[in-house]
Design a protein around this motif. Sequence first.
Motif, short mmCIF file in Angstrom:
data_model
loop_
_atom_site.label_atom_id
_atom_site.label_comp_id
_atom_site.label_asym_id
_atom_site.label_seq_id
_atom_site.Cartn_x
_atom_site.Cartn_y
_atom_site.Cartn_z
N ASN A 216 48.18 37.04 13.88
CA ASN A 216 48.25 36.75 15.31
C ASN A 216 47.13 37.38 16.13
OD1 ASN A 216 50.71 35.30 15.12
ND2 ASN A 216 51.78 37.24 14.90
N PHE A 217 46.52 38.41 15.59
CA PHE A 217 45.51 39.15 16.35
C PHE A 217 44.23 39.30 15.54
CE2 PHE A 217 49.32 40.66 18.52
CZ PHE A 217 48.91 40.74 19.84
N CYS A 218 43.13 39.39 16.27
CA CYS A 218 41.83 39.65 15.64
C CYS A 218 41.82 41.06 15.04
CB CYS A 218 40.76 39.49 16.71
SG CYS A 218 39.18 40.06 16.17
N LEU A 219 42.60 41.98 15.65
CA LEU A 219 42.72 43.34 15.14
C LEU A 219 44.19 43.60 14.82
CD1 LEU A 219 40.41 45.19 17.70
CD2 LEU A 219 39.83 44.34 15.42
N LYS A 220 44.43 44.61 14.00
CA LYS A 220 45.80 44.93 13.58
C LYS A 220 46.20 46.28 14.15
CE LYS A 220 48.70 44.65 9.54
NZ LYS A 220 48.73 44.03 8.23
N GLY A 221 47.37 46.33 14.75
CA GLY A 221 47.86 47.57 15.33
C GLY A 221 49.05 48.12 14.57
N ALA A 222 49.25 49.44 14.71
CA ALA A 222 50.41 50.09 14.09
C ALA A 222 51.55 50.24 15.09
CB ALA A 222 50.01 51.47 13.56
N ASN A 223 51.31 49.89 16.35
CA ASN A 223 52.35 50.04 17.36
C ASN A 223 53.50 49.08 17.10
OD1 ASN A 223 49.50 50.42 18.59
ND2 ASN A 223 50.82 51.67 19.90
N LEU A 224 54.70 49.51 17.49
CA LEU A 224 55.89 48.69 17.25
C LEU A 224 56.01 47.54 18.25
CD1 LEU A 224 58.50 51.45 16.36
CD2 LEU A 224 57.31 49.88 14.83
N THR A 225 55.46 47.70 19.45
CA THR A 225 55.54 46.62 20.44
C THR A 225 54.16 46.29 20.96
OG1 THR A 225 55.76 48.06 22.37
CG2 THR A 225 57.80 47.48 21.22
N GLU A 226 54.04 45.06 21.44
CA GLU A 226 52.77 44.60 22.01
C GLU A 226 52.41 45.44 23.24
OE1 GLU A 226 51.35 40.23 21.73
OE2 GLU A 226 52.37 40.43 23.66
N TYR A 227 53.42 45.82 24.03
CA TYR A 227 53.16 46.61 25.24
C TYR A 227 52.47 47.93 24.87
CZ TYR A 227 53.84 49.35 29.46
OH TYR A 227 53.62 50.14 30.56
N PHE A 228 53.01 48.64 23.89
CA PHE A 228 52.41 49.93 23.52
C PHE A 228 51.08 49.74 22.80
CE2 PHE A 228 56.77 51.39 24.29
CZ PHE A 228 56.47 52.40 25.20
N TYR A 229 50.93 48.61 22.11
CA TYR A 229 49.65 48.28 21.48
C TYR A 229 48.60 48.10 22.58
CZ TYR A 229 46.24 45.74 18.62
OH TYR A 229 45.09 45.32 17.99
N GLY A 230 49.03 47.67 23.75
CA GLY A 230 48.12 47.54 24.88
C GLY A 230 47.85 48.87 25.56
N LYS A 231 48.90 49.67 25.77
CA LYS A 231 48.78 50.91 26.54
C LYS A 231 48.24 52.08 25.72
CE LYS A 231 50.24 51.29 30.48
NZ LYS A 231 49.49 51.12 31.73
N ASP A 232 48.66 52.19 24.46
CA ASP A 232 48.35 53.36 23.62
C ASP A 232 48.03 52.85 22.22
OD1 ASP A 232 48.27 55.85 22.43
OD2 ASP A 232 50.44 56.09 22.36
N PRO A 233 46.94 52.07 22.09
CA PRO A 233 46.72 51.36 20.83
C PRO A 233 46.40 52.27 19.65
CG PRO A 233 44.82 51.10 22.27
CD PRO A 233 45.87 51.80 23.07
N LYS A 234 47.00 51.90 18.53
CA LYS A 234 46.70 52.53 17.24
C LYS A 234 46.22 51.40 16.33
CE LYS A 234 50.17 56.23 17.41
NZ LYS A 234 50.25 56.49 18.79
N PHE A 235 44.92 51.36 16.10
CA PHE A 235 44.32 50.29 15.31
C PHE A 235 44.32 50.68 13.83
CE2 PHE A 235 42.34 49.98 19.51
CZ PHE A 235 42.60 48.65 19.82
N ILE A 236 44.72 49.74 12.97
CA ILE A 236 44.71 49.99 11.53
C ILE A 236 43.31 49.67 10.99
CG2 ILE A 236 45.65 49.26 9.30
CD1 ILE A 236 47.62 50.86 10.97
N VAL A 237 42.74 50.65 10.30
CA VAL A 237 41.40 50.49 9.75
C VAL A 237 41.35 50.90 8.29
CG1 VAL A 237 40.29 50.87 12.01
CG2 VAL A 237 40.59 52.80 10.43
#
Length: 157
Positions: free
Chosen positions: A128-149
Motif C-alpha cells: 500500500n505504501f512506497c515505504l514501510k512503517g512499523a507503526n500500528l496505525t496510519e495516524y502514528f505512522y504520520g506523526k511519529d514514523p518508524k520506517f523499516i529499513v
Amino acid sequence: DYGLYPQSQVDFISLVEKAREDLGDAETDLQESVIVRGRDKALCGVLSSRVANKWVGEVKDVGANGEGKAYLEIEIANDIRVQTWNNALSDIFDNTLIPTSSKFFDRLVAMNKGDLVTWSAKFLSDSNFCLKGANLTEYFYGKDPKFIVDFKDVVKQ
C-alpha cells in the motif's frame, strides 16, 4: 543535531515534518490517509531507489533477538526513526535483522544507546505504501514514523 546531514536526509526530514503539520489540520481518517500516502510518495521522490546513503542519526535501541541476530533503531530527527524489526516473526518476510555474518555486526556489538552514527540502508516498501512503517496505525505512522529499513552499513561517528 546528529552530525552533517546529506541533502537527501534534509529533504526527507522536511517532508515528514510538513506532513506532521498537515495531519494537525486533518479532520477525518480519509484526510489523514491522503496526507500520509502523499508524504510517502514524496519521500520516495527524494530517495534514489529508496536508498539512504551515509545519513546520520542517534542509536535509540540496539540488541539481539532470540537467534542472536541484531536489531537496531536510529533516530534521524525528532520523532523520526529508521529501524529493523526486533523479532523473527515480524521479520519473516523482510529479513531486516542483522546476522552475525554481516560486515558491520561487530561494530554494532560495540554500540550503545545515544551513540551518533553514520548509516546506509534501503527503505522497504509494502503493497500500500512506497515505504514501510512499523507503526500500528496510519495516524502514528504520520506523526511519529518508524520506517523499516534494511541496513547496509552503520559506523560510529
